[in-house]
Design an enzyme around this catalytic site. Structure first.
Site, PDB file in Angstrom:
ATOM      1  N   GLU A 127       0.863  -1.195   0.000  1.00  0.00           N
ATOM      2  CA  GLU A 127       0.000   0.000   0.000  1.00  0.00           C
ATOM      3  C   GLU A 127       0.895   1.239   0.000  1.00  0.00           C
ATOM      4  O   GLU A 127       2.063   1.156   0.396  1.00  0.00           O
ATOM      5  CB  GLU A 127      -0.877   0.003   1.257  1.00  0.00           C
ATOM      6  CG  GLU A 127      -0.039   0.175   2.522  1.00  0.00           C
ATOM      7  CD  GLU A 127      -0.752  -0.258   3.791  1.00  0.00           C
ATOM      8  OE1 GLU A 127      -1.649   0.479   4.202  1.00  0.00           O
ATOM      9  OE2 GLU A 127      -0.388  -1.313   4.357  1.00  0.00           O
ATOM     10  N   LYS A 129       2.844   4.526   1.040  1.00  0.00           N
ATOM     11  CA  LYS A 129       3.298   5.136   2.297  1.00  0.00           C
ATOM     12  C   LYS A 129       2.963   6.623   2.203  1.00  0.00           C
ATOM     13  O   LYS A 129       3.549   7.352   1.406  1.00  0.00           O
ATOM     14  CB  LYS A 129       4.800   4.933   2.476  1.00  0.00           C
ATOM     15  CG  LYS A 129       5.314   5.459   3.813  1.00  0.00           C
ATOM     16  CD  LYS A 129       6.764   5.036   4.012  1.00  0.00           C
ATOM     17  CE  LYS A 129       7.299   5.377   5.393  1.00  0.00           C
ATOM     18  NZ  LYS A 129       7.172   6.760   5.789  1.00  0.00           N
ATOM     19  N   ASP A 131       2.796  10.454   3.021  1.00  0.00           N
ATOM     20  CA  ASP A 131       3.735  11.379   3.651  1.00  0.00           C
ATOM     21  C   ASP A 131       2.975  12.452   4.426  1.00  0.00           C
ATOM     22  O   ASP A 131       2.783  13.561   3.956  1.00  0.00           O
ATOM     23  CB  ASP A 131       4.624  12.020   2.574  1.00  0.00           C
ATOM     24  CG  ASP A 131       5.826  12.706   3.188  1.00  0.00           C
ATOM     25  OD1 ASP A 131       6.071  12.512   4.393  1.00  0.00           O
ATOM     26  OD2 ASP A 131       6.514  13.438   2.453  1.00  0.00           O
ATOM     27  N   TYR A 239      -4.676   2.746   8.381  1.00  0.00           N
ATOM     28  CA  TYR A 239      -3.895   1.621   7.855  1.00  0.00           C
ATOM     29  C   TYR A 239      -3.368   0.674   8.921  1.00  0.00           C
ATOM     30  O   TYR A 239      -2.676  -0.287   8.614  1.00  0.00           O
ATOM     31  CB  TYR A 239      -2.741   2.121   6.987  1.00  0.00           C
ATOM     32  CG  TYR A 239      -1.832   3.141   7.658  1.00  0.00           C
ATOM     33  CD1 TYR A 239      -1.079   2.802   8.760  1.00  0.00           C
ATOM     34  CD2 TYR A 239      -1.737   4.438   7.157  1.00  0.00           C
ATOM     35  CE1 TYR A 239      -0.254   3.728   9.372  1.00  0.00           C
ATOM     36  CE2 TYR A 239      -0.913   5.371   7.759  1.00  0.00           C
ATOM     37  CZ  TYR A 239      -0.175   4.999   8.870  1.00  0.00           C
ATOM     38  OH  TYR A 239       0.630   5.916   9.468  1.00  0.00           O
ATOM     39  N   LYS A 327      11.113   2.712  -0.230  1.00  0.00           N
ATOM     40  CA  LYS A 327      11.066   4.153  -0.490  1.00  0.00           C
ATOM     41  C   LYS A 327      11.254   4.469  -1.972  1.00  0.00           C
ATOM     42  O   LYS A 327      11.967   3.757  -2.681  1.00  0.00           O
ATOM     43  CB  LYS A 327      12.185   4.854   0.298  1.00  0.00           C
ATOM     44  CG  LYS A 327      12.128   4.620   1.797  1.00  0.00           C
ATOM     45  CD  LYS A 327      11.214   5.586   2.497  1.00  0.00           C
ATOM     46  CE  LYS A 327      11.883   6.934   2.608  1.00  0.00           C
ATOM     47  NZ  LYS A 327      11.065   7.856   3.413  1.00  0.00           N
ATOM     48  N   CYS A 434      46.208  29.563   3.686  1.00  0.00           N
ATOM     49  CA  CYS A 434      44.916  29.934   4.257  1.00  0.00           C
ATOM     50  C   CYS A 434      44.381  31.176   3.547  1.00  0.00           C
ATOM     51  O   CYS A 434      45.086  32.187   3.455  1.00  0.00           O
ATOM     52  CB  CYS A 434      45.088  30.202   5.749  1.00  0.00           C
ATOM     53  SG  CYS A 434      43.616  30.909   6.499  1.00  0.00           S
ATOM     54  N   CYS A 437      44.394  34.193   6.377  1.00  0.00           N
ATOM     55  CA  CYS A 437      45.588  34.796   6.989  1.00  0.00           C
ATOM     56  C   CYS A 437      46.854  34.559   6.177  1.00  0.00           C
ATOM     57  O   CYS A 437      47.912  35.104   6.493  1.00  0.00           O
ATOM     58  CB  CYS A 437      45.779  34.294   8.408  1.00  0.00           C
ATOM     59  SG  CYS A 437      46.324  32.585   8.507  1.00  0.00           S
ATOM     60  N   CYS A 458      44.778  25.310   8.215  1.00  0.00           N
ATOM     61  CA  CYS A 458      45.578  26.513   8.333  1.00  0.00           C
ATOM     62  C   CYS A 458      46.457  26.382   9.567  1.00  0.00           C
ATOM     63  O   CYS A 458      45.988  26.033  10.640  1.00  0.00           O
ATOM     64  CB  CYS A 458      44.648  27.720   8.461  1.00  0.00           C
ATOM     65  SG  CYS A 458      45.429  29.160   9.189  1.00  0.00           S
ATOM     66  N   CYS A 464      45.475  33.638  12.859  1.00  0.00           N
ATOM     67  CA  CYS A 464      44.512  33.604  11.753  1.00  0.00           C
ATOM     68  C   CYS A 464      43.196  34.211  12.241  1.00  0.00           C
ATOM     69  O   CYS A 464      42.566  33.681  13.157  1.00  0.00           O
ATOM     70  CB  CYS A 464      44.276  32.172  11.288  1.00  0.00           C
ATOM     71  SG  CYS A 464      42.976  32.058  10.042  1.00  0.00           S
TER      72      CYS A 464
HETATM   73  S1  IVH Z   1       2.351   1.024   9.072  1.00  0.00           S
HETATM   74  C1  IVH Z   1       3.685  -0.990  12.755  1.00  0.00           C
HETATM   75  N1  IVH Z   1       1.443   1.955   6.816  1.00  0.00           N
HETATM   76  O1  IVH Z   1       5.256   5.721   8.117  1.00  0.00           O
HETATM   77  C2  IVH Z   1       3.808  -0.181  11.541  1.00  0.00           C
HETATM   78  N2  IVH Z   1       2.782   3.369   8.140  1.00  0.00           N
HETATM   79  O2  IVH Z   1       7.979   4.984   8.924  1.00  0.00           O
HETATM   80  C3  IVH Z   1       3.012   1.031  11.622  1.00  0.00           C
HETATM   81  N3  IVH Z   1       3.081   5.607   7.210  1.00  0.00           N
HETATM   82  O3  IVH Z   1       4.974   6.484  11.488  1.00  0.00           O
HETATM   83  C4  IVH Z   1       3.072   1.846  10.426  1.00  0.00           C
HETATM   84  N4  IVH Z   1       1.855   5.318   5.431  1.00  0.00           N
HETATM   85  O4  IVH Z   1       3.392   7.629   9.911  1.00  0.00           O
HETATM   86  C5  IVH Z   1       2.174   2.206   7.891  1.00  0.00           C
HETATM   87  N5  IVH Z   1       0.501   2.678   4.834  1.00  0.00           N
HETATM   88  C6  IVH Z   1       1.247   2.921   5.911  1.00  0.00           C
HETATM   89  C7  IVH Z   1       1.856   4.161   6.129  1.00  0.00           C
HETATM   90  C8  IVH Z   1       2.630   4.349   7.250  1.00  0.00           C
HETATM   91  C9  IVH Z   1       2.595   6.170   6.110  1.00  0.00           C
HETATM   92  C10 IVH Z   1       3.980   6.297   8.135  1.00  0.00           C
HETATM   93  C11 IVH Z   1       3.548   6.277   9.573  1.00  0.00           C
HETATM   94  C12 IVH Z   1       4.704   5.741  10.341  1.00  0.00           C
HETATM   95  C13 IVH Z   1       5.818   5.867   9.371  1.00  0.00           C
HETATM   96  C14 IVH Z   1       6.828   4.772   9.623  1.00  0.00           C
END
Ligand code: IVH
Length: 738
Positions: A127, A129, A131, A239, A327, A434, A437, A458, A464
Site C-alpha cells: 500500500e 506510504k 507522507d 492503515y 522508499k 589559508c 591569513c 591553516c 589567523c
Molecule cells: S504502518 C507498525 N502503513 O510511516 C507499523 N505506516 O515509517 C506502523 N506511514 O509512522 C506503520 N503510510 O506515519 C504504515 N501505509 C502505511 C503508512 C505508514 C505512512 C507512516 C507512519 C509511520 C511511518 C513509519
C-alpha cells in the site's frame, strides 16, 4: 539558507535580530523585484522558504517584531501545552528498503524465519506510504474518546478536538463488530488542491507562507483553536491499529477493509500479493500514479498479511520485522555551481562550500552544499577510489550538477553533468595557503594510518583571524561559557571593530562602553541603510533604537559579569583545545579539579616533550590524542599568554565532587539521547553524576533510565525494545529534584 537552516531555538536574541534584519533586506528586495519590476530573481519556493523562516523567527522572538514587520497578518502562534498521552502500544517506525535487493532481503528473512513451516505460503500486503503525520484514535464501544499525535512513539500529544474536525475520522464507528476498545492508526495529510487553495487564501490577506503540504498539515493539527484545523480540510487514511481488545480480523488486508466498513477512508491502492515480484510490480504501479494522486506519498509499505505470523516474527529495535517501507528514490534537482568558497573553521580546517543557484528539492531550498575536502572535489574518496562514477569526476565552477536530498539528510551533489560543462571551466585549485591569513595550509599525516588527513588545515592558529573569531564564538557559545546575548553575530562586530581580539577582551568591554556602543550603532546603521536602499526609501534617523540599545548593553555587560566564575568543565571546554569536547572537558575537570593544576600539568608536559604518560595520569575515556592536544596547546607560548590574560579576568571554580547517595537515581545507569532543551549534554551528565548515577553512552540491558529528547533515534528504540524506563527532559528533572 534553508539548505543549512539553523534551528530557531538555538538563536540568541541579538542573533535573531541580525538574521531578521538580513531576511528583511533580502525579502524586501525580492518583493520589489517581483511587484514593481516584474523581474523576480528568486523562485516562489525560495521566497516562501525565506518568508517562513522570517515568520518563525518573529514568532520565537515577538519582541523583535517592529512596525516594519513583513509578516502582515500572521496566523495564530503554534499552540503550546497540549496534554501528553502515553500510547498503550508504542507507535513504531518502519524499516526501509531502497532497492529491489533490499526487498528481496526482507522476503529472504521471512522465509528463513518461517523455515520450519514447510507448506507456509507467505502472503503480503502492499500500500502507499502516505507522507503526512501519523495519529492514533482511541475508540471505546465505537465512540472516539481520544486522539493523539505520534510524538516520540511512546508519548504523543492529545489533539482529540482537532482530529475530530477531520471529516474522514468518524466520531462513532459505523456498522458493527468492532472491538470494545481499539486504537485506529493512520495518516493525517493535506491534498495538493487544499494546499494550493490555502496558499491562495493566505496570499489574498498578505498572510503566512506555507512550505509544503506535510508541514502545513502538521501546523494545522497543532492549532489551539480547532476551528482553524477545521478550515484546513485535512484528510485521513486508516492503515493500522495499536491497542485493541480483539483483532479486527485474522489478516492485515481484511482488518483494513473492516476499517473501511466502520467509516474510515482506506487507501484504494492497497493489494494482497503472494510474491516479491508482485510486490515490486505494484510498487511501480503506485510510482506511476504518484504524480496524479493529489497527495504526497514517499514509498510503498509491504506487510506480512497474517496477523498470527506478524506476532510470531515480532519486533526488533522499535520496528516490526514483518513490515518494510520501500522508499521512492530521493528527490533530485539540477542546478549550477556558481562558486566554490573556502571557509576556515575554529580549528583551522579549510572547508570548501559550493554556492549553487538556489533550487528547491525535497521541500527545501538549497543554495549551499559542503564539498567536504579537496579529494572530494577532485572526485576521489579517502582510498583514492573514484566517487560519482567509474572515473574520478571533479566539480568545477560553472558545472551543472544533480543534487539530492533524501528525508532529513543534508543535500549533496550526486552527479556532475559533464555534457553541460562549459568549455572554459577549469579544475578547482584548492589553496595551499589559508585564504584568510595567508599561513601555510597543510594536510597532516595521521601517524596511525600513515595517510594524509583528508582536510587541509591553516597553521596560523590564533594569528589567523578566521580561527580567532571562530574560537571566540565557541568560547561564548551555549555549552561553553554561555554568555547570554553574545552570539556569533555580535562577536563578529566586536572582532571586526578590533574591540575583542581574544577571550580576555570580552571581560573588559565595560571599560570601553562608548566604543562598543559605537561599533553596534555603526552596524545597525549599515544594516538599515542596506534595507532602505533595497526598499527605495530615504533614510531618517531613529532615536528610539539608540535608546533601546543602551539598555541592551547594560544587559550584555551583566551577562558577561555573571560568567566570571564559570564551572571548571565549561571553562576547559570553552578554551577550544582540539579534541577536547564537552565530555572530555568534564572528565578533565574531574581529574585535575582546578585550572591551576591543569595548567601546571600542561606546561610540564610541554617542557618534557614526548613522555606524556610520565606527566598525565591514566584516565578512563582519555587517550593519547587528547593528551597530545593538551600538550601541544601548552607548548604554544601564545596560547599560554592568551590563557593567562583570560585568567586575570575569569576565575574558574574548582571542581567539587559531591555525590548524594540518597537521590532517586543514585546507583542507576542513565543514558541521554536526542536533543535536550533545558540542559546542555554536559550539564545533564554532571547533574546525573552529582546525584550518584552513572552516565552511559549506549543502551544495554544494564541501563536503568533513558532520557530522550526530540530527535532521539536508535537508542530510544533500543530502550523501548528492552522495556527500559524512558523519560522526557521534564520528567527527568522532576525525578532528579526528588
Ligand atoms: S504502518 C507498525 N502503513 O510511516 C507499523 N505506516 O515509517 C506502523 N506511514 O509512522 C506503520 N503510510 O506515519 C504504515 N501505509 C502505511 C503508512 C505508514 C505512512 C507512516 C507512519 C509511520 C511511518 C513509519
Amino acid at each position: 539558507m534553508s539548505g543549512e537552516a539553523r534551528e530557531i531555538e538555538s538563536y540568541s536574541e541579538p542573533e535573531a535580530k541580525a538574521e531578521l534584519d538580513r531576511l528583511h533586506e533580502v525579502l524586501t528586495k525580492a518583493d520589489l523585484l517581483y511587484h514593481q519590476q516584474d523581474a523576480p530573481e528568486m523562485t516562489d519556493a525560495d521566497y516562501d522558504a525565506l518568508k517562513l523562516r522570517y515568520q518563525m523567527l518573529e514568532t520565537a522572538f515577538p519582541e523583535l517584531r517592529g512596525p516594519d514587520s513583513l509578516s502582515g497578518k500572521v496566523g495564530a502562534p503554534p499552540a503550546e501545552g497540549f496534554a501528553k498521552v502515553r500510547h498503550a502500544v508504542p507507535m513504531l517506525s518502519l524499516a526501509k528498503a531502497y532497492t529491489d535487493e533490499d526487498v528481496q532481503d526482507f522476503a529472504d528473512r521471512a522465509r528463513r524465519f518461517f523455515e520450519r513451516d514447510k507448506d507456509l505460503k507467505l502472503v503480503f500486503t502492499a500500500e502507499p506510504k502516505i507522507d503526512g503525520l501519523s495519529a492514533s484514535l482511541r475508540y471505546e464501544n465505537g465512540v472516539l474518546v481520544k486522539g493523539a499525535t505520534r510524538g516520540d512513539g511512546a508519548v504523543g500529544e492529545d489533539i482529540t478536538e482537532n482530529l475530530k474536525t477531520i471529516a474522514d475520522i468518524p466520531h462513532k464507528l459505523a456498522g458493527s463488530g468492532w472491538p470494545e476498545v481499539i486504537e485506529i492508526r493512520g495518516e493525517v495529510y493535506m491534498t495538493y488542491a487544499e494546499f494550493e487553495a490555502l496558499k491562495e487564501r493566505s496570499a489574498a490577506v498578505g498572510g503566512q507562507a506555507y512550505v509544503n503540504p506535510r508541514n502545513t498539515a502538521a501546523g494545522s493539527l497543532r492549532q489551539k483553536d480547532p476551528s482553524v484545523t477545521a478550515s484546513r480540510n485535512l484528510k485521513f487514511f486508516a492503515y493500522a491499529w495499536g491497542y485493541t481488545t480483539a483483532d479486527p480480523a485474522p489478516a492485515q488486508f481484511d482488518a483494513v477493509q473492516k476499517f473501511g466498513a466502520w467509516g474510515f477512508k482506506v487507501n484504494p491502492l492497497m493489494i494482497r500479493a503472494s510474491s516479491i515480484e508482485e510486490l515490486i510490480a505494484h510498487y511501480h504501479v503506485i510510482e506511476e500514479q504518484r504524480s496524479s494522486l493529489g497527495y504526497d506519498i514517499d514509498g510503498v509499505v509491504y506487510k506480512i498479511d497474517d496477523l498470527e505470523l506478524q506476532r510470531r516474527w515480532g519486533f526488533s529495535s522499535g520496528e516490526p520485522r514483518w513490515a518494510v517501507a520501500h522508499k521512492f528514490p530521493a528527490e533530485q534537482a539540477f542546478t549550477t555551481v556558481r562558486a566554490i568558497d573556502i571557509q576556515v573553521g575554529r580549528t583551522g580546517t579549510l572547508a570548501p562550500v559550493a554556492r549553487l543557484a538556489p533550487v528547491g528539492v525535497g521541500g527545501v531550498v538549497v543554495e549551499n552544499v559542503t564539498l567536504h575536502n579537496e579529494d572530494y572535489i577532485a572526485g576521489i574518496d579517502s582510498n583514492g577510489l573514484p566517487i560519482r562514477g567509474d572515473e574520478p569526476i571533479d566539480i568545477r565552477v560553472g558545472d551543472t550538477v544533480v543534487i539530492q536530498r533524501a528525508g532529513d539528510v543534508i543535500p549533496q551533489i550526486v552527479r556532475v553533468v559533464l555534457e553541460k560543462r562549459p568549455a572554459d571551466a577549469v579544475p578547482f585549485e584548492f589553496p595551499h595557503v589559508c585564504p584568510v591569513c595567508g599561513s601555510p595550509a597543510t594536510r597532516e599525516l595521521n601517524e596511525k594510518t600513515g595517510k594524509e588527513d583528508s582536510r587541509r588545515r591553516c597553521t596560523g592558529e590564533l594569528i589567523c583571524p578566521a580561527q580567532a573569531v571562530e574560537q571566540l564564538k565557541h568560547f561564548v557559545s551555549r555549552g561553553a561559557m554561555d554568555i547570554e546575548g553574545l552570539g556569533a553575530e555580535n562577536i563578529d562586530v566586536l572582532f571586526n571593530s578590533g574591540l575583542v581580539k581574544t577571550a580576555a577582551d570580552i571581560f573588559t568591554l565595560r571599560d570601553r562602553r562608548d566604543q562598543v556602543q559605537a561599533a553596534f550603532a555603526a552596524r545597525r546603521e549599515e544594516q538599515s541603510r542596506l534595507r532602505d536602499e533595497a526598499a527605495g526609501k530615504v533614510r531618517k534617523a531613529s532615536r528610539s533604537v539608540e535608546e533601546r540599545s543602551f539598555q541592551g548593553l547594560d544587559k550584555l555587560f551583566a551577562a558577561i559579569d555573571a560568567r566570571r566564575e564559570p564551572e571548571l568543565d565549561r571553562f576547559i571546554f570553552a578554551l577550544g583545545i582540539r579534541h577536547i569536547g564537552e565530555t572530555t572537558g568534564a572528565v578533565l575537570a574531574k581529574t585535575f579539579t582546578s585550572m591551576d593544576n591543569l595548567r601546571a600539568k600542561g606546561i610540564e608536559a610541554a617542557s618534557v616533550g614526548g613522555a606524556l604518560h610520565e606527566v598525565f595520569p591514566s584516565v578512563n575515556g582519555i587517550g593519547d590524542t587528547v593528551w597530545e592536544a593538551l600538550r601541544d596547546f601548552f607548548d604554544n607560548q601564545r596560547n599560554v599568554e592568551v590563557l593567562d590574560r583570560l585568567l586575570e579576568q575569569v576565575k574558574p571554580r574548582d571542581y567539587v565532587v559531591t555525590v548524594s547517595a540518597d537521590s532517586e537515581v543514585a546507583g542507576k545507569t542513565v543514558v541521554f539521547t536526542g536533543s535536550l532543551e533545558k540542559l546542555t549534554r554536559g550539564e545533564a551528565k554532571a547533574m546525573a553524576e552529582r546525584l550518584g548515577a552513572k552516565v552511559a553512552g549506549s543502551v544495554s540491558k544494564n541501563t536503568d533510565i533513558v532520557v530522550a529528547g526530540p530527535g532521539a533515534g536508535s537508542k530510544l528504540k533500543d530502550a523501548q525494545a528492552l522495556g527500559i524506563l524512558v523519560l522526557d527532559e521534564d520528567q527527568w528533572l522532576e525525578l532528579a529534584a526528588k
